[in-house]
Design a protein around this motif. Structure first.
Motif, PDB file in Angstrom:
ATOM      1  N   LYS A 153       0.854  -1.186   0.000  1.00 26.63           N
ATOM      2  CA  LYS A 153       0.000   0.000   0.000  1.00 26.63           C
ATOM      3  C   LYS A 153       0.891   1.237   0.000  1.00 26.63           C
ATOM      4  O   LYS A 153       1.868   1.306   0.740  1.00 26.63           O
ATOM      5  N   VAL A 154       0.519   2.196  -0.836  1.00 26.77           N
ATOM      6  CA  VAL A 154       1.323   3.420  -0.965  1.00 26.77           C
ATOM      7  C   VAL A 154       0.410   4.625  -0.758  1.00 26.77           C
ATOM      8  O   VAL A 154      -0.551   4.810  -1.510  1.00 26.77           O
ATOM      9  N   GLU A 155       0.695   5.401   0.263  1.00 29.69           N
ATOM     10  CA  GLU A 155      -0.030   6.653   0.473  1.00 29.69           C
ATOM     11  C   GLU A 155       0.798   7.778  -0.132  1.00 29.69           C
ATOM     12  O   GLU A 155       1.998   7.893   0.123  1.00 29.69           O
ATOM     13  N   VAL A 156       0.133   8.604  -0.946  1.00 26.53           N
ATOM     14  CA  VAL A 156       0.836   9.619  -1.738  1.00 26.53           C
ATOM     15  C   VAL A 156       0.216  10.986  -1.480  1.00 26.53           C
ATOM     16  O   VAL A 156      -0.993  11.165  -1.615  1.00 26.53           O
ATOM     17  N   THR A 157       1.052  11.952  -1.087  1.00 28.52           N
ATOM     18  CA  THR A 157       0.542  13.307  -0.889  1.00 28.52           C
ATOM     19  C   THR A 157       0.398  14.017  -2.231  1.00 28.52           C
ATOM     20  O   THR A 157       0.959  13.601  -3.249  1.00 28.52           O
ATOM     21  N   ILE A 206       6.841  15.160  -4.157  1.00 25.21           N
ATOM     22  CA  ILE A 206       5.724  14.378  -3.632  1.00 25.21           C
ATOM     23  C   ILE A 206       6.285  13.385  -2.614  1.00 25.21           C
ATOM     24  O   ILE A 206       7.343  12.798  -2.833  1.00 25.21           O
ATOM     25  N   THR A 207       5.576  13.217  -1.507  1.00 27.69           N
ATOM     26  CA  THR A 207       5.984  12.243  -0.497  1.00 27.69           C
ATOM     27  C   THR A 207       5.195  10.939  -0.660  1.00 27.69           C
ATOM     28  O   THR A 207       3.976  10.972  -0.839  1.00 27.69           O
ATOM     29  N   LEU A 208       5.907   9.824  -0.610  1.00 22.10           N
ATOM     30  CA  LEU A 208       5.303   8.487  -0.652  1.00 22.10           C
ATOM     31  C   LEU A 208       5.584   7.765   0.657  1.00 22.10           C
ATOM     32  O   LEU A 208       6.717   7.788   1.148  1.00 22.10           O
ATOM     33  N   ILE A 209       4.579   7.139   1.217  1.00 26.69           N
ATOM     34  CA  ILE A 209       4.770   6.248   2.362  1.00 26.69           C
ATOM     35  C   ILE A 209       4.370   4.850   1.906  1.00 26.69           C
ATOM     36  O   ILE A 209       3.196   4.568   1.662  1.00 26.69           O
ATOM     37  N   VAL A 210       5.370   3.996   1.769  1.00 23.12           N
ATOM     38  CA  VAL A 210       5.169   2.643   1.254  1.00 23.12           C
ATOM     39  C   VAL A 210       5.082   1.678   2.432  1.00 23.12           C
ATOM     40  O   VAL A 210       6.009   1.588   3.239  1.00 23.12           O
ATOM     41  N   ASP A 211       3.963   0.966   2.546  1.00 21.93           N
ATOM     42  CA  ASP A 211       3.783  -0.051   3.588  1.00 21.93           C
ATOM     43  C   ASP A 211       3.712  -1.421   2.936  1.00 21.93           C
ATOM     44  O   ASP A 211       2.894  -1.637   2.020  1.00 21.93           O
ATOM     45  N   ILE A 212       4.559  -2.340   3.401  1.00 20.67           N
ATOM     46  CA  ILE A 212       4.595  -3.700   2.862  1.00 20.67           C
ATOM     47  C   ILE A 212       4.182  -4.669   3.973  1.00 20.67           C
ATOM     48  O   ILE A 212       4.818  -4.736   5.027  1.00 20.67           O
ATOM     49  N   TYR A 213       3.067  -5.356   3.729  1.00 19.43           N
ATOM     50  CA  TYR A 213       2.513  -6.296   4.694  1.00 19.43           C
ATOM     51  C   TYR A 213       2.793  -7.724   4.235  1.00 19.43           C
ATOM     52  O   TYR A 213       2.773  -8.010   3.032  1.00 19.43           O
ATOM     53  N   VAL A 261       4.973  -4.274  10.051  1.00 15.72           N
ATOM     54  CA  VAL A 261       4.905  -3.729   8.693  1.00 15.72           C
ATOM     55  C   VAL A 261       6.233  -3.056   8.379  1.00 15.72           C
ATOM     56  O   VAL A 261       6.786  -2.331   9.208  1.00 15.72           O
ATOM     57  N   LEU A 262       6.745  -3.319   7.178  1.00 20.47           N
ATOM     58  CA  LEU A 262       7.935  -2.610   6.710  1.00 20.47           C
ATOM     59  C   LEU A 262       7.468  -1.312   6.060  1.00 20.47           C
ATOM     60  O   LEU A 262       6.698  -1.333   5.094  1.00 20.47           O
ATOM     61  N   GLU A 263       7.901  -0.180   6.620  1.00 17.86           N
ATOM     62  CA  GLU A 263       7.482   1.122   6.099  1.00 17.86           C
ATOM     63  C   GLU A 263       8.685   1.851   5.521  1.00 17.86           C
ATOM     64  O   GLU A 263       9.740   1.953   6.161  1.00 17.86           O
ATOM     65  N   ILE A 264       8.507   2.336   4.296  1.00 14.84           N
ATOM     66  CA  ILE A 264       9.592   3.033   3.588  1.00 14.84           C
ATOM     67  C   ILE A 264       9.063   4.392   3.146  1.00 14.84           C
ATOM     68  O   ILE A 264       8.079   4.475   2.403  1.00 14.84           O
ATOM     69  N   VAL A 265       9.711   5.443   3.620  1.00 11.76           N
ATOM     70  CA  VAL A 265       9.323   6.812   3.247  1.00 11.76           C
ATOM     71  C   VAL A 265      10.192   7.251   2.074  1.00 11.76           C
ATOM     72  O   VAL A 265      11.424   7.161   2.135  1.00 11.76           O
ATOM     73  N   CYS A 266       9.541   7.710   1.015  1.00  9.96           N
ATOM     74  CA  CYS A 266      10.268   8.073  -0.209  1.00  9.96           C
ATOM     75  C   CYS A 266       9.875   9.470  -0.677  1.00  9.96           C
ATOM     76  O   CYS A 266       8.817   9.994  -0.336  1.00  9.96           O
ATOM     77  N   SER A 267      10.748  10.047  -1.479  1.00  9.34           N
ATOM     78  CA  SER A 267      10.445  11.259  -2.226  1.00  9.34           C
ATOM     79  C   SER A 267      10.269  10.880  -3.687  1.00  9.34           C
ATOM     80  O   SER A 267      11.065  10.106  -4.227  1.00  9.34           O
ATOM     81  N   ALA A 268       9.210  11.413  -4.290  1.00  6.30           N
ATOM     82  CA  ALA A 268       9.003  11.198  -5.723  1.00  6.30           C
ATOM     83  C   ALA A 268       9.264  12.509  -6.447  1.00  6.30           C
ATOM     84  O   ALA A 268       8.520  13.479  -6.276  1.00  6.30           O
ATOM     85  N   TRP A 269      10.338  12.552  -7.220  1.00  7.27           N
ATOM     86  CA  TRP A 269      10.631  13.686  -8.089  1.00  7.27           C
ATOM     87  C   TRP A 269      10.051  13.371  -9.464  1.00  7.27           C
ATOM     88  O   TRP A 269       9.611  12.239  -9.713  1.00  7.27           O
ATOM     89  N   ILE A 317      12.628   8.119  -7.959  1.00 12.38           N
ATOM     90  CA  ILE A 317      12.236   7.830  -6.579  1.00 12.38           C
ATOM     91  C   ILE A 317      13.491   7.905  -5.706  1.00 12.38           C
ATOM     92  O   ILE A 317      14.542   7.390  -6.077  1.00 12.38           O
ATOM     93  N   GLU A 318      13.358   8.545  -4.557  1.00  9.21           N
ATOM     94  CA  GLU A 318      14.475   8.649  -3.618  1.00  9.21           C
ATOM     95  C   GLU A 318      14.034   8.107  -2.254  1.00  9.21           C
ATOM     96  O   GLU A 318      13.050   8.592  -1.677  1.00  9.21           O
ATOM     97  N   ILE A 319      14.721   7.113  -1.733  1.00  7.18           N
ATOM     98  CA  ILE A 319      14.400   6.562  -0.416  1.00  7.18           C
ATOM     99  C   ILE A 319      14.945   7.496   0.666  1.00  7.18           C
ATOM    100  O   ILE A 319      16.098   7.919   0.604  1.00  7.18           O
ATOM    101  N   ARG A 320      14.100   7.790   1.659  1.00  7.12           N
ATOM    102  CA  ARG A 320      14.523   8.672   2.746  1.00  7.12           C
ATOM    103  C   ARG A 320      14.654   7.943   4.083  1.00  7.12           C
ATOM    104  O   ARG A 320      15.531   8.252   4.873  1.00  7.12           O
ATOM    105  N   LYS A 321      13.771   6.978   4.334  1.00  9.37           N
ATOM    106  CA  LYS A 321      13.782   6.311   5.638  1.00  9.37           C
ATOM    107  C   LYS A 321      13.159   4.926   5.521  1.00  9.37           C
ATOM    108  O   LYS A 321      12.222   4.719   4.763  1.00  9.37           O
ATOM    109  N   ILE A 322      13.701   3.974   6.288  1.00 16.48           N
ATOM    110  CA  ILE A 322      13.161   2.611   6.342  1.00 16.48           C
ATOM    111  C   ILE A 322      13.087   2.188   7.804  1.00 16.48           C
ATOM    112  O   ILE A 322      14.065   2.329   8.544  1.00 16.48           O
ATOM    113  N   PHE A 323      11.928   1.675   8.218  1.00 10.82           N
ATOM    114  CA  PHE A 323      11.809   1.193   9.600  1.00 10.82           C
ATOM    115  C   PHE A 323      10.651   0.200   9.689  1.00 10.82           C
ATOM    116  O   PHE A 323       9.836   0.068   8.760  1.00 10.82           O
ATOM    117  N   MET A 324      10.578  -0.504  10.799  1.00 22.34           N
ATOM    118  CA  MET A 324       9.500  -1.434  11.081  1.00 22.34           C
ATOM    119  C   MET A 324       8.533  -0.788  12.070  1.00 22.34           C
ATOM    120  O   MET A 324       8.943  -0.051  12.965  1.00 22.34           O
TER     121      MET A 324
END
Length: 234
Positions: free
Chosen positions: A103-107, A131-138, A145-153, A157-164
Motif C-alpha cells: 500500500k502506498v499513500e501519496v501526498t 511528492i511524499t510516498l509512504i510505502v507499507d509492505i505487509y 509492517v515494513l514502512e519506507i518513506v520516499c520522495s518522488a521527483w 524515486i528517492e528513499i529517505r527512511k526505512i523502519f519497522m
C-alpha cells in the motif's frame, strides 16, 4: 382681549419648530438612522457577495474552458488507484507474490526545489515539484509492517527512511534505523531494487506527478464550486 390671546397662539403655530415638534423629531431620528444604516449595510453585503460570486463563476468557467482536468486513472500497472476525492492524498495498492500486500499513500505536491538553469530576464523561476510516498509492505501472519518513506521527483524515486512498525499502530518510540544515506552503497542499491520489484520505480514517479497535476486542478475547481454554493445559500 381676544386679539391679545390670538397673538401668542399664532406665534406658536407659525414658529419653524415648536418645542413639541423638536421633541418628536429628536425621538424619531435615531430610529430612522438605524434603519438607514441597516439598509446600506445590507446593500453593501449584497453587492460584495454578488461580485464574489461573479469572480468565482468566471474562474470556474475559465478553468473548465481552457484546461479542464481529465478523468483520473483508476489503475497504473499492477496498482489500483484510490482517488480520495476532496482530500490531499491518494492511495495505491497491489498484491505482490503469494503473501505480500503493498500500500502506498501519496501526498499532493508538498515541496519544491528551484531548477538550476540560466534565468532569462522577465521569466519566472522554474521549480521541481516534490511528492511524499509512504510505502507499507505487509506479509501474511506477520504483525509488523515494513514502512519506507520516499520522495518522488518528476522522474525518480528517492528513499529517505526505512523502519519497522506495528500493523495497527506505532510503538511509543520505535528505533527508526540509521539514515538511508549512511548505509553501504551496495545495500542502498539492493533496497532500491527491492522497491522496484514491487513497482515503486521511476515510472511510478512520472505517473504520480502527472496524476497530481490533474488532481490539483480538479480539487481547485471543486473547492471554488463548494465556496460558490455556500455563498449562494440564503
Amino acid at each position: 382681549m381676544a386679539r391679545r390671546l390670538l397673538r401668542p397662539l399664532r406665534r406658536t403655530l407659525l414658529s419653524p419648530l415648536s418645542s413639541f415638534s423638536k421633541t418628536l423629531i429628536l425621538q424619531t431620528q435615531p430610529s430612522l438612522s438605524l434603519q438607514t444604516r441597516a439598509y446600506i449595510s445590507e446593500m453593501r453585503k449584497s453587492a460584495f457577495e454578488g461580485n464574489l460570486l461573479r469572480l468565482l463563476r468566471n474562474e470556474i468557467h475559465y478553468e473548465l474552458d481552457h484546461s479542464p482536468p481529465s478523468q483520473p486513472a483508476s489503475k497504473f500497472n499492477s496498482f489500483t488507484v484510490d482517488e480520495r476525492q476532496g482530500e490531499q492524498w491518494i492511495r495505491l495498492s497491489r498484491k505482490f507474490g503469494e503473501n505480500e500486500e503493498v500500500k502506498v499513500e501519496v501526498t499532493m505536491f508538498d515541496g519544491s526545489l528551484p531548477v538550476k538553469k540560466p534565468r532569462k530576464i522577465g521569466t519566472e523561476e522554474e521549480a521541481t515539484l516534490h511528492i511524499t510516498l509512504i510505502v507499507d509492505i505487509y506479509k501474511e501472519e506477520w504483525t509488523d509492517v515494513l514502512e519506507i518513506v520516499c520522495s518522488a521527483w518528476p522522474e525518480s524515486i528517492e528513499i529517505r527512511k526505512i523502519f519497522m512498525r506495528g500493523r495497527d499502530q506505532m510503538a511509543g518510540q520505535p528505533y527508526m534505523g540509521p539514515g538511508f544515506k549512511g548505509l553501504d552503497d551496495e545495500l542502498q542499491e539492493s533496497l532500491y531494487e527491492f522497491l522496484e520489484a514491487r513497482g515503486i520505480d521511476d515510472d511510478l514517479a512520472a505517473f504520480l506527478h502527472e496524476y497530481m497535476k490533474n488532481k490539483d486542478k480538479t480539487e481547485f475547481i471543486r473547492w471554488m464550486g463548494t465556496v460558490k454554493t455556500f455563498i449562494e445559500k440564503k
